[in-house]
Design a protein around this motif. Structure first.
Motif, PDB file in Angstrom:
ATOM      1  N   LYS A 132      -0.616  -5.485 -11.888  1.00 40.27           N
ATOM      2  CA  LYS A 132      -0.574  -4.276 -11.243  1.00 40.27           C
ATOM      3  C   LYS A 132      -1.284  -3.222 -12.266  1.00 40.27           C
ATOM      4  CE  LYS A 132       3.448  -5.378  -8.648  1.00 40.27           C
ATOM      5  NZ  LYS A 132       4.851  -5.515  -9.104  1.00 40.27           N
ATOM      6  N   ILE A 133      -1.927  -2.281 -12.060  1.00 35.98           N
ATOM      7  CA  ILE A 133      -2.413  -1.153 -12.715  1.00 35.98           C
ATOM      8  C   ILE A 133      -2.181   0.133 -12.046  1.00 35.98           C
ATOM      9  CG2 ILE A 133      -4.442   0.072 -13.497  1.00 35.98           C
ATOM     10  CD1 ILE A 133      -4.204  -2.501 -15.057  1.00 35.98           C
ATOM     11  N   LEU A 134      -1.285   1.036 -13.155  1.00 40.54           N
ATOM     12  CA  LEU A 134      -1.165   2.648 -12.774  1.00 40.54           C
ATOM     13  C   LEU A 134      -1.917   3.499 -13.560  1.00 40.54           C
ATOM     14  CD1 LEU A 134       2.752   2.235 -12.076  1.00 40.54           C
ATOM     15  CD2 LEU A 134       0.931   2.278 -10.326  1.00 40.54           C
ATOM     16  N   PRO A 135      -3.166   3.775 -13.147  1.00 43.17           N
ATOM     17  CA  PRO A 135      -3.812   4.654 -13.905  1.00 43.17           C
ATOM     18  C   PRO A 135      -3.284   6.136 -13.991  1.00 43.17           C
ATOM     19  CG  PRO A 135      -5.051   4.295 -11.760  1.00 43.17           C
ATOM     20  CD  PRO A 135      -3.690   3.426 -11.761  1.00 43.17           C
ATOM     21  N   ILE A 136      -3.523   6.824 -15.158  1.00 43.60           N
ATOM     22  CA  ILE A 136      -3.158   8.174 -15.100  1.00 43.60           C
ATOM     23  C   ILE A 136      -4.372   8.994 -14.997  1.00 43.60           C
ATOM     24  CG2 ILE A 136      -2.491   9.754 -16.995  1.00 43.60           C
ATOM     25  CD1 ILE A 136      -1.336   7.678 -18.766  1.00 43.60           C
ATOM     26  N   LEU A 163      -8.871  -1.049 -16.143  1.00 48.18           N
ATOM     27  CA  LEU A 163      -8.333   0.164 -15.436  1.00 48.18           C
ATOM     28  C   LEU A 163      -8.873   0.116 -13.997  1.00 48.18           C
ATOM     29  CD1 LEU A 163      -6.839   2.956 -15.560  1.00 48.18           C
ATOM     30  CD2 LEU A 163      -9.066   3.713 -16.324  1.00 48.18           C
ATOM     31  N   LEU A 164      -9.914  -0.488 -13.921  1.00 47.52           N
ATOM     32  CA  LEU A 164     -10.498  -0.451 -12.521  1.00 47.52           C
ATOM     33  C   LEU A 164      -9.929  -1.699 -11.666  1.00 47.52           C
ATOM     34  CD1 LEU A 164     -14.041   0.484 -13.073  1.00 47.52           C
ATOM     35  CD2 LEU A 164     -12.428   1.997 -12.268  1.00 47.52           C
ATOM     36  N   GLY A 165      -9.173  -2.456 -12.403  1.00 48.70           N
ATOM     37  CA  GLY A 165      -8.651  -3.700 -11.531  1.00 48.70           C
ATOM     38  C   GLY A 165      -9.577  -4.982 -11.485  1.00 48.70           C
ATOM     39  N   LEU A 166     -10.853  -4.880 -12.181  1.00 45.73           N
ATOM     40  CA  LEU A 166     -11.537  -6.071 -12.266  1.00 45.73           C
ATOM     41  C   LEU A 166     -11.058  -6.919 -13.034  1.00 45.73           C
ATOM     42  CD1 LEU A 166     -15.032  -3.670 -12.344  1.00 45.73           C
ATOM     43  CD2 LEU A 166     -13.820  -4.843 -10.643  1.00 45.73           C
ATOM     44  N   LYS A 167     -10.626  -6.632 -14.243  1.00 45.12           N
ATOM     45  CA  LYS A 167     -10.352  -7.628 -15.309  1.00 45.12           C
ATOM     46  C   LYS A 167      -8.887  -7.794 -15.143  1.00 45.12           C
ATOM     47  CE  LYS A 167     -10.734  -8.815 -20.335  1.00 45.12           C
ATOM     48  NZ  LYS A 167     -10.988  -8.071 -21.667  1.00 45.12           N
ATOM     49  N   LYS A 168      -8.395  -9.142 -15.051  1.00 45.65           N
ATOM     50  CA  LYS A 168      -7.062  -9.237 -14.732  1.00 45.65           C
ATOM     51  C   LYS A 168      -6.235 -10.180 -15.968  1.00 45.65           C
ATOM     52  CE  LYS A 168      -7.157  -8.182 -10.388  1.00 45.65           C
ATOM     53  NZ  LYS A 168      -6.094  -6.967  -9.864  1.00 45.65           N
ATOM     54  N   VAL A 169      -7.097 -10.345 -17.138  1.00 42.97           N
ATOM     55  CA  VAL A 169      -6.454 -10.943 -18.322  1.00 42.97           C
ATOM     56  C   VAL A 169      -7.051 -10.070 -19.273  1.00 42.97           C
ATOM     57  CG1 VAL A 169      -6.188 -13.270 -17.184  1.00 42.97           C
ATOM     58  CG2 VAL A 169      -8.335 -12.615 -18.470  1.00 42.97           C
ATOM     59  N   GLU A 170      -5.931 -10.093 -20.371  1.00 43.73           N
ATOM     60  CA  GLU A 170      -6.032  -9.743 -21.649  1.00 43.73           C
ATOM     61  C   GLU A 170      -5.917 -10.423 -23.032  1.00 43.73           C
ATOM     62  OE1 GLU A 170      -7.077  -6.531 -23.793  1.00 43.73           O
ATOM     63  OE2 GLU A 170      -8.047  -6.306 -21.719  1.00 43.73           O
ATOM     64  N   GLY A 171      -6.624 -10.928 -23.698  1.00 42.11           N
ATOM     65  CA  GLY A 171      -6.502 -11.837 -24.833  1.00 42.11           C
ATOM     66  C   GLY A 171      -5.538 -11.411 -25.790  1.00 42.11           C
ATOM     67  N   ARG A 172      -4.879 -12.487 -26.344  1.00 39.74           N
ATOM     68  CA  ARG A 172      -3.806 -12.034 -27.577  1.00 39.74           C
ATOM     69  C   ARG A 172      -3.931 -13.340 -28.345  1.00 39.74           C
ATOM     70  NH1 ARG A 172      -4.279  -7.618 -26.158  1.00 39.74           N
ATOM     71  NH2 ARG A 172      -2.672  -6.494 -25.203  1.00 39.74           N
ATOM     72  N   ASN A 173      -3.956 -13.212 -29.870  1.00 39.75           N
ATOM     73  CA  ASN A 173      -3.950 -14.192 -30.788  1.00 39.75           C
ATOM     74  C   ASN A 173      -2.382 -14.782 -30.757  1.00 39.75           C
ATOM     75  OD1 ASN A 173      -6.419 -13.952 -31.977  1.00 39.75           O
ATOM     76  ND2 ASN A 173      -5.954 -11.927 -32.667  1.00 39.75           N
ATOM     77  N   HIS A 174      -1.544 -14.022 -30.292  1.00 37.89           N
ATOM     78  CA  HIS A 174      -0.072 -14.580 -30.578  1.00 37.89           C
ATOM     79  C   HIS A 174       0.533 -14.382 -29.220  1.00 37.89           C
ATOM     80  CE1 HIS A 174      -0.338 -14.733 -34.791  1.00 37.89           C
ATOM     81  NE2 HIS A 174      -0.792 -13.390 -34.838  1.00 37.89           N
ATOM     82  N   PRO A 175       1.497 -15.295 -28.836  1.00 37.78           N
ATOM     83  CA  PRO A 175       2.154 -15.158 -27.325  1.00 37.78           C
ATOM     84  C   PRO A 175       3.036 -13.834 -27.209  1.00 37.78           C
ATOM     85  CG  PRO A 175       3.299 -16.971 -28.613  1.00 37.78           C
ATOM     86  CD  PRO A 175       1.949 -16.639 -29.539  1.00 37.78           C
ATOM     87  N   LEU A 176       3.308 -13.232 -26.348  1.00 39.01           N
ATOM     88  CA  LEU A 176       4.029 -12.196 -26.256  1.00 39.01           C
ATOM     89  C   LEU A 176       5.602 -12.702 -25.455  1.00 39.01           C
ATOM     90  CD1 LEU A 176       3.972  -9.055 -26.197  1.00 39.01           C
ATOM     91  CD2 LEU A 176       3.566  -9.313 -23.740  1.00 39.01           C
TER      92      LEU A 176
END
Length: 105
Positions: A100-104, A3-16
């Motif tokens: 890109k991040i758009l916080p609420i 949310l703060l834009g520090l982490k630019k990757v999210e891990g996944r077990n399967h490809p999206l």
């Protein structure tokens, strides 16, 4: 961290499955669990990359809630991911690359 834009990757077990052009938007949510706050290895890894990482959740009312939108540029295999956050909290076979991040509010 996302949310703060520090982490630019999210891990996944399967490809999206991704659109061929333009990436895609996904909801960004905060988990309900406090488990990562009590996991020494996870918090040590997070604090190495984000020294100001809080010791406890700063806004419990937002836990389990959608807090924004994140734009996914691409989904890549783990061997292509060079982001320092790739192993925090765990290693995954695939990573979503966030641009890109758009916080609420």
């Amino acid at each position: 961290a996302v949310l703060l834009g520090l982490k630019k990757v999210e891990g996944r077990n399967h490809p999206l499955k991704m659109p061929k052009k333009g990436g895609m938007w996904m909801a960004l949510h905060v988990g309900r669990s406090l488990d990562h706050f009590t996991n020494y290895q996870v918090m040590q890894g997070a604090r190495q990359l984000w020294p100001a990482c809080p010791l406890i959740p700063t806004n419990r009312k937002r836990m389990g809630c959608i807090v924004g939108m994140m734009h996914i540029k691409e989904c890549i295999a783990a061997h292509l991911c060079r982001d320092p956050w790739r192993n925090v909290p765990n290693s995954y076979p695939y990573y979503l690359v966030i641009d890109k991040i758009l916080p609420i509010p």
